[in-house]
Design a protein around this motif. Structure first.
Motif, PDB file in Angstrom:
ATOM      1  N   UNK A 191      56.260  26.193  38.446  1.00 34.24           N
ATOM      2  CA  UNK A 191      55.209  25.673  38.988  1.00 34.24           C
ATOM      3  C   UNK A 191      54.268  26.598  39.838  1.00 34.24           C
ATOM      4  N   UNK A 192      54.618  27.924  39.661  1.00 32.73           N
ATOM      5  CA  UNK A 192      53.617  28.776  40.385  1.00 32.73           C
ATOM      6  C   UNK A 192      52.319  29.179  39.795  1.00 32.73           C
ATOM      7  N   UNK A 193      51.217  29.334  40.213  1.00 33.19           N
ATOM      8  CA  UNK A 193      50.013  29.446  39.555  1.00 33.19           C
ATOM      9  C   UNK A 193      49.273  30.666  39.899  1.00 33.19           C
ATOM     10  N   UNK A 194      48.619  31.133  39.130  1.00 35.54           N
ATOM     11  CA  UNK A 194      47.794  32.255  39.283  1.00 35.54           C
ATOM     12  C   UNK A 194      47.376  33.138  38.262  1.00 35.54           C
ATOM     13  N   UNK A 195      46.543  34.196  38.419  1.00 34.93           N
ATOM     14  CA  UNK A 195      46.293  35.295  37.176  1.00 34.93           C
ATOM     15  C   UNK A 195      46.687  36.569  37.681  1.00 34.93           C
ATOM     16  N   UNK A 196      47.219  37.392  36.773  1.00 35.95           N
ATOM     17  CA  UNK A 196      47.518  38.829  37.026  1.00 35.95           C
ATOM     18  C   UNK A 196      46.389  39.372  36.154  1.00 35.95           C
ATOM     19  N   UNK A 197      45.719  40.308  36.766  1.00 34.69           N
ATOM     20  CA  UNK A 197      44.710  41.015  35.907  1.00 34.69           C
ATOM     21  C   UNK A 197      45.363  41.756  34.707  1.00 34.69           C
ATOM     22  N   UNK A 198      46.095  42.875  35.109  1.00 35.02           N
ATOM     23  CA  UNK A 198      47.103  43.481  34.035  1.00 35.02           C
ATOM     24  C   UNK A 198      46.220  43.953  32.681  1.00 35.02           C
ATOM     25  N   UNK A 199      44.955  44.247  32.713  1.00 36.83           N
ATOM     26  CA  UNK A 199      44.432  44.311  31.538  1.00 36.83           C
ATOM     27  C   UNK A 199      44.407  45.990  31.245  1.00 36.83           C
ATOM     28  N   UNK A 200      45.472  46.566  30.885  1.00 35.19           N
ATOM     29  CA  UNK A 200      45.579  47.988  30.659  1.00 35.19           C
ATOM     30  C   UNK A 200      44.284  48.525  29.625  1.00 35.19           C
ATOM     31  N   UNK A 201      44.182  47.873  28.592  1.00 41.92           N
ATOM     32  CA  UNK A 201      43.029  48.454  27.751  1.00 41.92           C
ATOM     33  C   UNK A 201      41.629  48.772  28.166  1.00 41.92           C
ATOM     34  N   UNK A 202      41.206  47.726  29.207  1.00 46.75           N
ATOM     35  CA  UNK A 202      40.003  48.112  29.853  1.00 46.75           C
ATOM     36  C   UNK A 202      40.087  49.151  30.906  1.00 46.75           C
ATOM     37  N   UNK A 203      41.445  49.500  31.384  1.00 50.63           N
ATOM     38  CA  UNK A 203      41.439  50.676  32.334  1.00 50.63           C
ATOM     39  C   UNK A 203      41.133  51.940  31.358  1.00 50.63           C
ATOM     40  N   UNK A 204      41.832  52.128  30.169  1.00 50.34           N
ATOM     41  CA  UNK A 204      41.566  53.440  29.459  1.00 50.34           C
ATOM     42  C   UNK A 204      39.936  53.371  28.848  1.00 50.34           C
ATOM     43  N   UNK A 205      39.511  52.280  28.688  1.00 52.77           N
ATOM     44  CA  UNK A 205      37.857  52.182  28.457  1.00 52.77           C
ATOM     45  C   UNK A 205      37.009  52.382  29.636  1.00 52.77           C
ATOM     46  N   UNK A 206      37.233  51.977  30.901  1.00 52.56           N
ATOM     47  CA  UNK A 206      36.294  51.770  32.061  1.00 52.56           C
ATOM     48  C   UNK A 206      36.751  52.257  33.274  1.00 52.56           C
ATOM     49  N   UNK A 207      37.653  51.639  33.743  1.00 50.95           N
ATOM     50  CA  UNK A 207      37.927  51.764  35.161  1.00 50.95           C
ATOM     51  C   UNK A 207      38.841  52.895  35.430  1.00 50.95           C
ATOM     52  N   UNK A 208      39.763  53.625  34.310  1.00 51.11           N
ATOM     53  CA  UNK A 208      40.292  54.757  34.454  1.00 51.11           C
ATOM     54  C   UNK A 208      41.402  54.831  35.580  1.00 51.11           C
ATOM     55  N   UNK A 209      42.102  53.509  35.568  1.00 53.45           N
ATOM     56  CA  UNK A 209      43.249  53.657  36.474  1.00 53.45           C
ATOM     57  C   UNK A 209      44.534  53.722  35.487  1.00 53.45           C
ATOM     58  N   UNK A 210      45.457  54.256  35.506  1.00 56.80           N
ATOM     59  CA  UNK A 210      46.646  54.346  34.415  1.00 56.80           C
ATOM     60  C   UNK A 210      47.937  55.125  35.055  1.00 56.80           C
ATOM     61  N   UNK A 211      48.952  54.918  34.463  1.00 60.54           N
ATOM     62  CA  UNK A 211      50.265  55.764  34.731  1.00 60.54           C
ATOM     63  C   UNK A 211      50.609  56.446  33.567  1.00 60.54           C
TER      64      UNK A 211
END
Length: 566
Positions: free
Chosen positions: A191-211
Motif C-alpha cells: 500500500x505504500x506509494x512513492x518514487x525512489x530516484x535510484x538512477x545510477x546510470x545518470x550519476x555516471x553520465x551527469x550528476x557524478x555522485x557514486x560509491x
C-alpha cells in the motif's frame, strides 16, 4: 493526414504570402534577429503550415489520450480527472526541521512529498564521518539511521501520502528505511506509494555522485526493481532522470535521448535477470527538466511518450498498456534561475511549469525564486506551490487534454525531436553491439556522454556571453540595486544535534545484531542474491547508512572517473 492537392494549394498560397505580404515588411523593418532558435539552439521557422507535417499519420503518430502511441497523454481524461501531483522538494537540517516543513506543505495543499537529502546522505556517509564535516544538513536533511526516518515522518501516515526520494548511490538504504517505517506503522508494504530516484546510470553520465563502479551499481538498481515488483507494487523503484543531464548543460534532445537510453538499459538488465517485461515495466518512471523554450519542451515530452511506446513494443515485446506508457515527473530548470533580480525567477518557473502541464506531466515540482542563492525560504516555497495551483485552477491549461496537439509548429518540433533523439539512441545501441545497456556502459567508460554534454554546455555559454542568448537581468536589462531577498540559513548547531542523535542510537542499539545484519548483506552479495531483504533487516537493527554502504564498497571497490577527451 492532408490531401496532396490541398498541400499544393497551401504551398502556393504561402509563396504568394511571402512575396506580397511578408517581403515588403522585411524590406522595410526586418526582424529583431537574424536567427531564431530554442534554448537548445534548435532553429525554429517563422511560420509552420500543414506542409511541415505532411507525413503525419494521425492514428499512428498521435492517436488519442490513453491510447498508443500516447503522444497525446497516458490517460484518457488527463487533468480533467485529477490534476498532476504537486510534489515540492523539501529537506534541510535535521529530521525535525524537515518534518515541520512537510507538515507546512501538506497544510498548504501539497499533494505529495519530495525529500531532499544532505550531501553525506547522498554519498552514503554518516554524519560523523570526517568527510561529512561542515556538510551535515546543509543542502538537504541528514539521515543516518532509521531513527531519523521515524522523526522525518512523525505524524504522517504512510498509507495516505506519496513520497519521492531524491537520492541515488544510497537509495536502497533509504528505500529499506521507508519499508521498515511502514512495517512499524502497520501499513501493508503493497500500500505504500512513492518514487525512489535510484538512477545510477545518470550519476555516471551527469550528476557524478557514486560509491561503487557502474556495473555493480546497475546490479543493485535491478535488485531494487525486482524487490519492488514483489513487495511494494505502488513504489516506483527507479526514476530515470534526465533532469540532471539537462542541468549539466545538455540540450533538450540530448536530455531526452540519454534518459531514454538509460531507461532501456534498465529494461535490458531486468530482462537478463529473467524478469518479464510486463511485470516490471509498469513500475518504471521518468524525471525530466522543463526549461524556458516552451514549445521545445512540450515537443520533448510528447516525443518521449511516442518513442517509449514504440521501443517498448518493438524492441522489448511489451504487451500491457502500462508497460508502454511513459509517465514522468517534471521539475523546472534550476540552472535557469539567476541570483540577479531573483523575483524574475517566478516568471521563468511559471513558463517552465506551464510547459510541463501542456506537455502532460504526471507530477511537478516548481523551483523557488531564491534557490540560486540558498535553500528555499518558506515564503518562496509557498509562491512556488501557488504557481502550480494557479495553473491548475485558474489558467484553463488543465481543462483540455494535449491542448497544443495539432499545432503545426508543435507537431513539427515533436517529429524533429523524435528523429534526432532516436539517432542518438541508435548510436548508443551500436556502441553496445546491439545492446543499449552495454552501449550506455561503454559510453560512460569512454567519456562519450561527458563530451556531448560538455560541448553543448560550452556552446550555450558562448551564446550567452556573446549576447546571442538573452538572460534577463544577467546580460540584458541589468540594474545596480541590491535585489537579494531574505534567505534561509541552516542553524550552525544542526551538525552537533545530528551527531548527538547518531551517538545515542549507536549507544542504545544491539551491536551484535548490527554486525550479523551487515554480514548478511555481504553474504547476499557473495551468493549473488537480491540484497534488499538483508538491507531491510539491517536498517531495522539500526545499522547506519555509512555502515551499510561500506559493505558494498569493501566488496566492489570505489570508482574513479577517467574521461577520454579525444
Amino acid at each position: 493526414m492532408y490531401d496532396e492537392d490541398d498541400l499544393a494549394e497551401i504551398r502556393d498560397a504561402k509563396d504568394e504570402w511571402e512575396d506580397e505580404t511578408l517581403d515588403p515588411v522585411l524590406d522595410a523593418y526586418g526582424e529583431r534577429k537574424d536567427r531564431f532558435a530554442t534554448v537548445s539552439n534548435l532553429e525554429v521557422d517563422r511560420l509552420y503550415t500543414p506542409d511541415d507535417v505532411a507525413d503525419l499519420d494521425y492514428e499512428e503518430d498521435l492517436g488519442f489520450p490513453g491510447e498508443e502511441p500516447y503522444t497525446r497523454g497516458p490517460y484518457p481524461t488527463m487533468y480533467r480527472g485529477r490534476t498532476w501531483t504537486m510534489r515540492q522538494f523539501a529537506g534541510f537540517g535535521t529530521a525535525e526541521e524537515t518534518n515541520e516543513r512537510f507538515h507546512y506543505l501538506i497544510d498548504e495543499g501539497q499533494t505529495g512529498l519530495s525529500t531532499a537529502f544532505d550531501m553525506p546522505s547522498l554519498m552514503g556517509k554518516d554524519s560523523d564521518d570526517p568527510l561529512s564535516d561542515g556538510e551535515v544538513g546543509k543542502e538537504g536533511v541528514a539521515v543516518d539511521t532509521l531513527r531519523d526516518m521515524e522523526i522525518l515522518f512523525d505524524g504522517i501516515d504512510l498509507a495516505e501520502v506519496s513520497t519521492s526520494f531524491t537520492i541515488n548511490p544510497s537509495a536502497p538504504v533509504i528505500y529499506a528505511m521507508y519499508i521498515a517505517l511502514a512495517d512499524q506503522q502497520g501499513v501493508q508494504r503493497e500500500e505504500i506509494r512513492g518514487t525512489l530516484q535510484n538512477d545510477m546510470l545518470k550519476e555516471f553520465i551527469a550528476q557524478k555522485e557514486w560509491v561503487i563502479p557502474p556495473e555493480p551499481s546497475l546490479d543493485i538498481v535491478t535488485d531494487t526493481i525486482e524487490f519492488a515488483v514483489e513487495e511494494t507494487p505502488k513504489i516506483k523503484p527507479v526514476s530515470i532522470s534526465g533532469y540532471h543531464i539537462r542541468e549539466a548543460g545538455s540540450t533538450a534532445i540530448q536530455e531526452l535521448a540519454f534518459t531514454l537510453a538509460d531507461g532501456f538499459a534498465y529494461v535490458e538488465d531486468c530482462l537478463d535477470r529473467g524478469m518479464e517485461v510486463d511485470d516490471f515495466a509498469p513500475q518504471l518512471s521518468f524525471f525530466f527538466n522543463s526549461h524556458n523554450s516552451i514549445f521545445e519542451e512540450v515537443a520533448k515530452f510528447r516525443a518521449a511518450r511516442r518513442i517509449y511506446a514504440n521501443v517498448m513494443d518493438e524492441w522489448y515485446g511489451a504487451e500491457k498498456d502500462a508497460s508502454k506508457q511513459l509517465k514522468f515527473h517534471t521539475q523546472t530548470a534550476g540552472q535557469s534561475l539567476t541570483a540577479q533580480q531573483p523575483l524574475n525567477n517566478v516568471v521563468r518557473v511559471t513558463i517552465q511549469a506551464l510547459a510541463g502541464v501542456l506537455g502532460g506531466t504526471q507530477s511537478l515540482h516548481t523551483n523557488s525564486f531564491d534557490e540560486a542563492l540558498a535553500l528555499p525560504s518558506e515564503k518562496a516555497v509557498r509562491v512556488a506551490l501557488r504557481t502550480q495551483q494557479i495553473i491548475a485552477d485558474e489558467s484553463g491549461a488543465a481543462d483540455i487534454a494535449d491542448p497544443l496537439g495539432g499545432s503545426f509548429a508543435v507537431e513539427s518540433l515533436t517529429d524533429e525531436t523524435e528523429e534526432k533523439a532516436m539517432a542518438y539512441i541508435e548510436e548508443i545501441k551500436e556502441m553496445g553491439d546491439g545492446s543499449v545497456r552495454d552501449g550506455v556502459l561503454a559510453g560512460i567508460e569512454q567519456g562519450y556522454f561527458h563530451r556531448e554534454i560538455q560541448d553543448a554546455s560550452y556552446e550555450y555559454q558562448e551564446r550567452v556571453e556573446e549576447g546571442e542568448e538573452t538572460v534577463v537581468g544577467v546580460n540584458k536589462y541589468e540594474i545596480e540595486e541590491d535585489t537579494r531577498p531574505d534567505i534561509l540559513k541552516v542553524d550552525e548547531e544542526t551538525q552537533q544535534r545530528q551527531l548527538d542523535r547518531l551517538a545515542e542510537v549507536k549507544d542504545e542499539r544491539d551491536d551484535e545484531a548490527v554486525e550479523a545484519a551487515l554480514e548478511a548483506i555481504d553474504d547476499a552479495i557473495q551468493n549473488d542474491e537480491n540484497v534488499m531483504p538483508a538491507i531491510v533487516d539491517a536498517v531495522k537493527a539500526y545499522a547506519t547508512m555509512g555502515e551499510i554502504m561500506q559493505v558494498f564498497e569493501a566488496e566492489y571497490g570505489s570508482y574513479q572517473e577517467t574521461v577520454n577527451v579525444a
